[in-house]
Design a protein around this motif. Structure first.
Motif, PDB file in Angstrom:
ATOM      1  N   ALA A   1      42.807  45.375  58.329  1.00  0.00           N
ATOM      2  CA  ALA A   1      43.012  43.893  58.563  1.00  0.00           C
ATOM      3  C   ALA A   1      42.354  42.943  57.779  1.00  0.00           C
ATOM      4  CB  ALA A   1      42.398  43.574  59.976  1.00  0.00           C
ATOM      5  N   GLY A   2      41.709  43.252  57.051  1.00  0.00           N
ATOM      6  CA  GLY A   2      40.976  42.243  55.910  1.00  0.00           C
ATOM      7  C   GLY A   2      42.032  42.388  54.945  1.00  0.00           C
ATOM      8  N   VAL A   3      42.759  43.409  54.485  1.00  0.00           N
ATOM      9  CA  VAL A   3      43.539  43.390  53.258  1.00  0.00           C
ATOM     10  C   VAL A   3      44.685  42.475  53.767  1.00  0.00           C
ATOM     11  CG1 VAL A   3      45.069  44.916  52.079  1.00  0.00           C
ATOM     12  CG2 VAL A   3      43.041  45.196  52.063  1.00  0.00           C
ATOM     13  N   PHE A   4      45.171  42.652  54.976  1.00  0.00           N
ATOM     14  CA  PHE A   4      46.496  42.376  55.402  1.00  0.00           C
ATOM     15  C   PHE A   4      46.543  40.975  55.968  1.00  0.00           C
ATOM     16  CE2 PHE A   4      50.567  43.295  57.606  1.00  0.00           C
ATOM     17  CZ  PHE A   4      51.135  44.131  56.914  1.00  0.00           C
ATOM     18  N   VAL A   5      45.334  40.676  56.786  1.00  0.00           N
ATOM     19  CA  VAL A   5      45.794  39.336  57.615  1.00  0.00           C
ATOM     20  C   VAL A   5      46.154  38.184  56.751  1.00  0.00           C
ATOM     21  CG1 VAL A   5      43.354  38.869  57.860  1.00  0.00           C
ATOM     22  CG2 VAL A   5      44.763  37.969  59.659  1.00  0.00           C
ATOM     23  N   GLY A   6      45.261  37.731  55.707  1.00  0.00           N
ATOM     24  CA  GLY A   6      45.626  36.500  54.857  1.00  0.00           C
ATOM     25  C   GLY A   6      46.910  36.706  54.019  1.00  0.00           C
ATOM     26  N   THR A   7      47.052  37.893  53.492  1.00  0.00           N
ATOM     27  CA  THR A   7      48.178  38.271  52.771  1.00  0.00           C
ATOM     28  C   THR A   7      49.443  38.120  53.502  1.00  0.00           C
ATOM     29  OG1 THR A   7      46.873  39.515  51.110  1.00  0.00           O
ATOM     30  CG2 THR A   7      49.514  39.613  51.122  1.00  0.00           C
TER      31      THR A   7
ATOM     32  N   ALA B   1      46.522  32.581  48.820  1.00  0.00           N
ATOM     33  CA  ALA B   1      45.961  33.577  49.769  1.00  0.00           C
ATOM     34  C   ALA B   1      44.631  33.571  49.760  1.00  0.00           C
ATOM     35  CB  ALA B   1      46.519  34.840  48.945  1.00  0.00           C
ATOM     36  N   SER B   2      43.932  33.526  48.490  1.00  0.00           N
ATOM     37  CA  SER B   2      42.468  33.291  48.377  1.00  0.00           C
ATOM     38  C   SER B   2      41.778  32.276  49.403  1.00  0.00           C
ATOM     39  CB  SER B   2      41.836  33.045  46.945  1.00  0.00           C
ATOM     40  OG  SER B   2      42.603  32.043  46.812  1.00  0.00           O
ATOM     41  N   THR B   3      42.514  31.276  49.291  1.00  0.00           N
ATOM     42  CA  THR B   3      41.869  30.128  50.525  1.00  0.00           C
ATOM     43  C   THR B   3      42.108  30.543  51.837  1.00  0.00           C
ATOM     44  OG1 THR B   3      42.646  28.463  48.600  1.00  0.00           O
ATOM     45  CG2 THR B   3      41.875  27.817  50.909  1.00  0.00           C
TER      46      THR B   3
ATOM     47  N   ALA C   1      36.868  43.644  52.878  1.00  0.00           N
ATOM     48  CA  ALA C   1      38.388  43.689  52.309  1.00  0.00           C
ATOM     49  C   ALA C   1      38.571  42.342  51.794  1.00  0.00           C
ATOM     50  CB  ALA C   1      39.320  44.012  53.440  1.00  0.00           C
ATOM     51  N   LEU C   2      38.386  41.309  52.605  1.00  0.00           N
ATOM     52  CA  LEU C   2      38.570  40.007  52.455  1.00  0.00           C
ATOM     53  C   LEU C   2      37.871  39.576  51.151  1.00  0.00           C
ATOM     54  CD1 LEU C   2      38.423  38.140  55.961  1.00  0.00           C
ATOM     55  CD2 LEU C   2      40.606  38.353  54.554  1.00  0.00           C
ATOM     56  N   VAL C   3      36.823  39.958  50.894  1.00  0.00           N
ATOM     57  CA  VAL C   3      36.076  39.534  49.603  1.00  0.00           C
ATOM     58  C   VAL C   3      36.540  40.308  48.726  1.00  0.00           C
ATOM     59  CG1 VAL C   3      33.900  39.737  48.528  1.00  0.00           C
ATOM     60  CG2 VAL C   3      33.942  38.858  50.748  1.00  0.00           C
ATOM     61  N   ALA C   4      36.758  41.645  48.563  1.00  0.00           N
ATOM     62  CA  ALA C   4      37.382  42.263  47.443  1.00  0.00           C
ATOM     63  C   ALA C   4      38.631  42.222  47.244  1.00  0.00           C
ATOM     64  CB  ALA C   4      37.108  43.980  47.936  1.00  0.00           C
ATOM     65  N   PHE C   5      39.621  41.952  48.286  1.00  0.00           N
ATOM     66  CA  PHE C   5      40.927  42.159  47.955  1.00  0.00           C
ATOM     67  C   PHE C   5      41.506  40.599  48.278  1.00  0.00           C
ATOM     68  CE2 PHE C   5      39.995  46.466  49.426  1.00  0.00           C
ATOM     69  CZ  PHE C   5      40.084  47.023  48.253  1.00  0.00           C
ATOM     70  N   GLY C   6      40.905  39.647  48.540  1.00  0.00           N
ATOM     71  CA  GLY C   6      41.358  38.503  48.984  1.00  0.00           C
ATOM     72  C   GLY C   6      42.269  37.672  47.972  1.00  0.00           C
ATOM     73  N   THR C   7      42.010  37.824  46.707  1.00  0.00           N
ATOM     74  CA  THR C   7      42.809  37.147  45.724  1.00  0.00           C
ATOM     75  C   THR C   7      43.994  38.051  44.960  1.00  0.00           C
ATOM     76  OG1 THR C   7      41.237  37.776  43.806  1.00  0.00           O
ATOM     77  CG2 THR C   7      40.663  35.955  45.375  1.00  0.00           C
ATOM     78  N   TRP C   8      44.116  39.293  45.428  1.00  0.00           N
ATOM     79  CA  TRP C   8      44.806  40.345  44.587  1.00  0.00           C
ATOM     80  C   TRP C   8      46.555  39.852  44.870  1.00  0.00           C
ATOM     81  CZ3 TRP C   8      43.362  46.115  44.554  1.00  0.00           C
ATOM     82  CH2 TRP C   8      42.282  46.254  44.136  1.00  0.00           C
ATOM     83  N   SER C   9      46.784  39.307  45.921  1.00  0.00           N
ATOM     84  CA  SER C   9      48.114  39.119  46.051  1.00  0.00           C
ATOM     85  C   SER C   9      48.609  37.915  45.385  1.00  0.00           C
ATOM     86  CB  SER C   9      48.310  39.055  47.855  1.00  0.00           C
ATOM     87  OG  SER C   9      48.077  37.836  48.095  1.00  0.00           O
ATOM     88  N   ASP C  10      47.561  37.063  45.063  1.00  0.00           N
ATOM     89  CA  ASP C  10      47.950  35.928  44.057  1.00  0.00           C
ATOM     90  C   ASP C  10      48.423  36.420  42.578  1.00  0.00           C
ATOM     91  OD1 ASP C  10      47.873  33.926  45.793  1.00  0.00           O
ATOM     92  OD2 ASP C  10      45.623  33.843  45.679  1.00  0.00           O
ATOM     93  N   VAL C  11      47.773  37.815  42.421  1.00  0.00           N
ATOM     94  CA  VAL C  11      47.945  38.346  41.131  1.00  0.00           C
ATOM     95  C   VAL C  11      49.205  39.312  40.967  1.00  0.00           C
ATOM     96  CG1 VAL C  11      47.044  39.570  39.192  1.00  0.00           C
ATOM     97  CG2 VAL C  11      45.625  37.751  40.270  1.00  0.00           C
TER      98      VAL C  11
END
Length: 393
Positions: free
Chosen positions: A110-116, A332-334, A59-69
């Motif tokens: 968790a992967g979608v959520f934790v960084g964002t 978010a991506s970093t 999820a981090l790899v697939a969605f990790g940049t999505w919230s920046d867009v």
């Protein structure tokens, strides 16, 4: 919105983050029940735990940049949807295969959520809350991880149908969290751009810090992974702790130590934080070896508290430095890249530990694990010392 007006929303996002993380560790208190129901071995426990981390990393790899867009709220909603589906699959699980699917979906949440959510909490804060927000986000993350086993153990002890009630309760909490996300304001407006997978590149502005934080974070999260996945087995087979509450209490020692470490680390200089993290994690590994050799559960608890304190210092300083130092359009991506490192640490060493346990037993495997982590911590400490000397010169 005024600074005072932002405080409830900041706390609300932290509560939502905590809620999602609670669900990711609730199964820890249920492993002994799954062992009876599905015939688990120690290796199976580590695999069940690790597939969760696979879901997180995917999820981090697939969605990790999505919230920046897309903005933060749509991605938070996606993470909550995964959490709800995970709870539903857990409720229906009747064999190991379905349980593995539920754990992967839990990892996706968790992967979608934790960084964002961490970034959204930091961005929401204003005024005096701005300096506290990185700590609040990391406390919510680790606090949720620690609350999960305790809440599940209490429900197992007091409520009927432990393999069902636990997830029904969390599903209700997820619904409440979704209501909170629905009313908090957006902190990152939508902007044009493609939805790409997470790039491994780290901005130049935080690259040196990222490398040091990632190495130390890897060691700390490996310790947390060991306690989260295998502390119940170690407690039962080595320390003679049979009760679910007692086993969960030993799991939570590493989380409690982490919370204390995060609070202490906030008051330390960068050099002091690195020294404290390295020293505490090394001491924790010494205590872990002592616990495995003596079979004394208080020593195992001390190992969790001490090692967790080192992990907490490293995690809080790492997350704060990365989340605040990265450019706004890459935050978010970093941050997600940092969490990829930590979840690799939670999964790969734990599976290796499970395989080694099957071959040579819990005690020997635990001693080998402690030695490897101590060596990694020593390397991280040497790199940090070299960096501080370079800055001083």
């Amino acid at each position: 919105m005024t600074t005072a007006g932002r405080a409830p929303q900041t706390l609300g996002l932290a509560v939502v983050l905590l809620t999602v993380m609670v669900g990711t560790t609730m199964p820890t208190a249920l492993y002994t029940h799954y062992e009876r129901e599905f015939g688990f071995s120690v290796l199976t426990v580590t695999v069940v735990y690790a597939v969760y981390a696979v879901g997180v990393i995917a999820a981090l790899v697939a969605f990790g940049t999505w919230s920046d867009v897309l903005g933060r709220r749509p991605v938070l909603g996606l993470g909550l949807a995964f959490a709800a589906v995970s709870d539903a699959v857990f409720l229906l699980a009747d064999d190991t295969a379905v349980l593995l699917i539920a754990r992967v979906i839990s990892g996706l949440s968790a992967g979608v959520f934790v960084g964002t959510a961490s970034v959204a909490t930091i961005e929401m804060a204003q005024g005096r809350w701005s300096a506290r927000a990185p700590l609040l986000a990391s406390l919510a993350t680790i606090g949720g991880l620690g609350t999960g086993p305790v809440l599940a153990a209490v429900l197992v002890t007091l409520a009927p149908h432990p393999l069902r009630t636990t997830y029904a309760v969390h599903l209700i909490l997820v619904v409440v969290a979704a209501l909170i996300v629905a009313v908090v304001p957006e902190t990152r407006p939508r902007r044009p751009g493609p939805l790409r997978p997470l790039s491994p590149a780290v901005p130049e502005t935080v690259r040196d810090f990222f490398v040091r934080a990632a190495i130390l974070g890897f060691a700390g999260f490996a310790v947390m992974g060991l306690f989260t996945a295998l502390a119940p087995t170690i407690a039962a087979q080595v320390a003679g702790v049979e009760s679910v509450l007692g086993q969960s209490g030993l799991v939570v020692t590493v989380m409690g130590g982490s919370l204390v470490g995060q609070l202490l680390g906030r008051r330390l200089s960068e050099r002091g934080a690195d020294a404290g993290a390295v020293g505490a994690m090394l001491a924790g590994m010494v205590l872990l070896v002592a616990a495995l050799l003596t079979g004394w559960w208080p020593v195992l608890a001390a190992a969790g508290l001490t090692g967790g304190a080192g992990q907490g210092i490293a995690f809080a300083r790492g997350l704060a430095g990365i989340a605040t130092g990265a450019p706004p359009d890459l935050k978010a991506s970093t941050t997600s890249a940092y969490f990829v490192v930590t979840y690799v640490a939670i999964s790969v060493p734990v599976v290796a530990e499970g395989m080694l346990t099957r071959a040579v037993g819990v005690t020997t495997a635990g001693i080998v694990f402690a030695a490897v982590v101590a060596a990694l911590v020593a390397v991280a400490g040497a790199l940090a010392l070299r960096a501080h000397r370079r800055v001083a010169a």
